[in-house]
Write a protein that holds these residues in place. Structure first.
Motif, short mmCIF file in Angstrom:
data_model
loop_
_atom_site.label_atom_id
_atom_site.label_comp_id
_atom_site.label_asym_id
_atom_site.label_seq_id
_atom_site.Cartn_x
_atom_site.Cartn_y
_atom_site.Cartn_z
N VAL A 160 0.85 -1.18 0.00
CA VAL A 160 0.00 0.00 0.00
C VAL A 160 0.90 1.24 0.00
O VAL A 160 1.60 1.50 0.98
CB VAL A 160 -0.93 0.02 1.23
N PHE A 161 0.90 1.96 -1.13
CA PHE A 161 1.77 3.14 -1.28
C PHE A 161 0.92 4.37 -1.53
O PHE A 161 -0.14 4.30 -2.15
CB PHE A 161 2.74 2.95 -2.45
N GLY A 162 1.40 5.51 -1.09
CA GLY A 162 0.78 6.79 -1.40
C GLY A 162 1.13 7.22 -2.81
O GLY A 162 2.06 6.69 -3.43
N ALA A 163 0.39 8.22 -3.31
CA ALA A 163 0.54 8.57 -4.74
C ALA A 163 1.09 9.96 -4.97
O ALA A 163 1.15 10.40 -6.11
CB ALA A 163 -0.82 8.46 -5.43
N ASP A 164 1.51 10.67 -3.93
CA ASP A 164 1.83 12.07 -4.20
C ASP A 164 3.19 12.48 -3.64
O ASP A 164 3.34 13.57 -3.11
CB ASP A 164 0.72 13.00 -3.69
N HIS A 165 4.17 11.59 -3.77
CA HIS A 165 5.53 11.93 -3.38
C HIS A 165 6.46 11.81 -4.57
O HIS A 165 6.22 11.02 -5.49
CB HIS A 165 6.01 11.01 -2.25
N VAL A 166 7.52 12.61 -4.55
CA VAL A 166 8.52 12.58 -5.61
C VAL A 166 9.75 11.87 -5.05
O VAL A 166 10.40 12.38 -4.12
CB VAL A 166 8.87 14.01 -6.07
N TYR A 167 10.06 10.70 -5.58
CA TYR A 167 11.20 9.93 -5.08
C TYR A 167 11.46 8.74 -5.99
O TYR A 167 10.63 8.38 -6.83
CB TYR A 167 10.92 9.42 -3.66
N ARG A 168 12.64 8.13 -5.80
CA ARG A 168 12.92 6.83 -6.41
C ARG A 168 13.13 5.83 -5.30
O ARG A 168 13.79 6.12 -4.32
CB ARG A 168 14.21 6.88 -7.25
N MET A 169 12.57 4.65 -5.49
CA MET A 169 12.73 3.59 -4.49
C MET A 169 12.55 2.26 -5.18
O MET A 169 11.73 2.15 -6.11
CB MET A 169 11.68 3.76 -3.39
N ASP A 170 13.29 1.25 -4.74
CA ASP A 170 13.07 -0.11 -5.22
C ASP A 170 12.27 -0.86 -4.15
O ASP A 170 12.84 -1.34 -3.17
CB ASP A 170 14.40 -0.81 -5.48
N PRO A 171 10.94 -0.95 -4.31
CA PRO A 171 10.12 -1.59 -3.27
C PRO A 171 10.42 -3.08 -3.11
O PRO A 171 10.08 -3.66 -2.08
CB PRO A 171 8.68 -1.36 -3.74
N ALA A 172 11.04 -3.71 -4.12
CA ALA A 172 11.34 -5.14 -4.01
C ALA A 172 12.29 -5.40 -2.85
O ALA A 172 12.23 -6.44 -2.20
CB ALA A 172 11.93 -5.66 -5.32
N GLN A 173 13.20 -4.44 -2.59
CA GLN A 173 14.13 -4.60 -1.47
C GLN A 173 13.39 -4.52 -0.13
O GLN A 173 13.71 -5.25 0.82
CB GLN A 173 15.22 -3.53 -1.55
N PHE A 224 14.73 3.53 4.76
CA PHE A 224 14.87 3.97 3.36
C PHE A 224 16.35 4.19 2.99
O PHE A 224 16.72 4.08 1.82
CB PHE A 224 14.06 5.27 3.17
N ASP A 225 17.18 4.46 3.98
CA ASP A 225 18.62 4.61 3.74
C ASP A 225 19.24 3.34 3.17
O ASP A 225 20.29 3.39 2.52
CB ASP A 225 19.34 4.94 5.07
N ASP A 226 18.62 2.19 3.45
CA ASP A 226 19.17 0.91 2.98
C ASP A 226 18.79 0.62 1.53
O ASP A 226 19.22 -0.39 0.96
CB ASP A 226 18.66 -0.25 3.86
N ASN A 227 17.96 1.48 0.94
CA ASN A 227 17.45 1.20 -0.41
C ASN A 227 18.46 1.64 -1.45
O ASN A 227 18.86 2.80 -1.51
CB ASN A 227 16.12 1.93 -0.61
N ASP A 228 18.89 0.67 -2.27
CA ASP A 228 19.87 0.98 -3.32
C ASP A 228 19.18 0.95 -4.67
O ASP A 228 18.90 -0.12 -5.20
CB ASP A 228 21.00 -0.05 -3.31
N VAL A 229 18.92 2.13 -5.22
CA VAL A 229 18.26 2.21 -6.52
C VAL A 229 19.33 2.20 -7.61
O VAL A 229 20.28 2.98 -7.54
CB VAL A 229 17.41 3.50 -6.62
N PRO A 230 19.18 1.34 -8.62
CA PRO A 230 20.15 1.33 -9.71
C PRO A 230 20.29 2.73 -10.33
O PRO A 230 19.30 3.42 -10.51
CB PRO A 230 19.54 0.36 -10.72
N GLY A 231 21.52 3.13 -10.61
CA GLY A 231 21.75 4.39 -11.30
C GLY A 231 21.66 5.63 -10.45
O GLY A 231 21.80 6.74 -10.96
N ALA A 232 21.42 5.47 -9.14
CA ALA A 232 21.31 6.65 -8.28
C ALA A 232 22.66 7.35 -8.17
O ALA A 232 23.71 6.71 -8.15
CB ALA A 232 20.82 6.25 -6.88
#
Length: 409
Positions: A123-136, A244-252
């Motif tokens: 369940v995610f919100g729809a009004d934030h600007v960010y990149r995240m890999d939810p699979a992690q 969220f600090d542990d989230n490694d998004v490719p290409g960041a």
């Protein structure tokens, strides 16, 4: 995908977005345009789709036409593979009423869960600007066996009062969940930092269904995910935090790693745009390894004629800058800026027309605004305040289709 848990994604997109008025006068908050050619909902959908979550329901409610249209025309996945992103309006399955809160929205839409029979519900919100890999985040959620995992972003304690705050122990178990506390708790490893809830949750399906049923039966509940459901599961000792600090998004990049903006106010929306246009952007739209996806209209490339120029700016397709000067601005698609005009520190949404010799400074102009020849916006903030919305930070905001005349004539 063999052996992967079955996941259903639910995006909460019913937000009215009162603090973004007049940008939300005619559309739901997640449908507000952002970054030249996106809408806010594109960020969460891109994160989910890029992570391999391909069964997504977007719960809509308030002025949802442009949001429904955007999702159904832009976000098409493979039906052959059983993939879908579908807008789900308030269906009044439990009687003639709207959703009374985000938890009630999911409770009224449990038929989607029963149809899909997922192991976990995202369940995610729809009004934030960010990149995240939810699979992690899902991997941690599954590994710990938590009933719910809440994404937490580290914010300075002084700023945390505006958020739902997470108090957790060293194992990541959430001990308290506090809505906008006067004295925010700190993370186990840093006394100056608090985990703020990002509004992104992962549930074991049975845990969420039981909690929603209990909540629906409680006449004193506000039926809110953050306000009611999460505290209930914290009390049941089954809630965990994901850092969220542990989230490694490719290409960041080092600079945009961990970027997350709640663009719920006009000033935050404005600041997030300005974050895009520096030489080394605080949020990098150009990460091809984790693209923010959308559909762009069939428009020709941007054109600069008669010595028209743009510096530290984004200019969308179909836009023409003719003999005009643009600085530190985000110009969306299909914008025309005519000879002698100046645009500085502004956000222009699609279809805006700026006339000859006009001046626009520190402003947000919604779709199809027309600034007549010689007219001025953002030059005299007090005069603007009488006619338009001016944010707390002094940004002048014009709603859809407003026409600005030259008052000096």
């Amino acid at each position: 995908m063999h052996g992967q848990p079955k996941v259903l994604g639910i995006v909460l997109a019913g937000g009215e977005g009162k603090r973004l008025w007049p940008l939300t006068a005619d559309r739901a908050k997640p449908a507000v345009p952002f970054g030249g050619n996106y809408r806010l909902v594109d960020f969460v959908l891109s994160n989910l789709v890029n992570a391999g979550f391909h069964r997504l329901c977007v719960l809509t409610q308030y002025k949802s036409h442009s949001l429904d249209k955007h999702i159904s025309t832009t976000w098409r996945l493979s039906s052959v593979l059983g993939q879908y992103i579908t807008p789900v309006p308030a269906q009044q399955r439990l009687g003639p009423r709207w959703y009374t809160g985000s938890a009630d929205a999911i409770f009224q839409s449990l038929n989607l869960v029963h149809d899909e029979k997922p192991d976990h519900i995202v369940v995610f919100g729809a009004d934030h600007v960010y990149r995240m890999d939810p699979a992690q985040m899902l991997a941690q959620h599954v590994e710990t066996g938590a009933g719910v995992t809440v994404a937490g972003i580290r914010v300075p304690r002084a700023e945390a009062k505006a958020f739902g705050c997470i108090d957790s122990d060293a194992t990541g178990r959430i001990t308290r969940f506090l809505e906008k506390p006067a004295d925010p708790p700190h993370v186990p490893d840093d006394p100056e930092v608090t985990f703020a809830s990002m509004g992104n949750y992962m549930f074991r399906t049975s845990v969420l269904i039981d909690a929603l049923r209990a909540d629906a039966a409680d006449p004193d509940s506000m039926h809110d995910m953050g306000g009611d459901i999460i505290p209930m599961l914290v009390d049941a000792n089954t809630a965990a935090v994901y850092d969220f600090d542990d989230n490694d998004v490719p290409g960041a990049t080092e600079r945009d790693r961990g970027y997350w903006r709640d663009v719920g106010t006009l000033d935050a929306y404005y600041d997030a745009h300005i974050d895009l246009v520096s030489v080394h952007p605080v949020f990098n739209l150009y990460n091809q390894a984790w693209p923010i996806r959308t559909a762009t209209p069939p428009l020709p490339p941007a054109k600069f004629v008669n010595s028209g120029h743009a510096k530290e700016s984004i200019v969308g397709p179909g836009s023409i800058i003719s003999g005009a000067s643009v600085h530190d601005s985000v110009i969306s698609c299909d914008v025309t800026i005519e000879d002698g005009a100046t645009v500085e520190g502004s956000v222009l949404l699609p279809g805006v027309r700026i006339g000859k010799g006009a001046t626009v400074r520190r402003a947000i102009l919604d779709k199809n605004v027309v600034v007549a020849d010689g007219a001025r916006v953002g030059v005299d903030t007090e005069a603007d305040r009488d006619r338009y919305t001016v944010s707390a930070g002094g940004v002048v905001v014009l709603g859809k289709g407003v026409r600005v005349e030259d008052l000096t004539r």
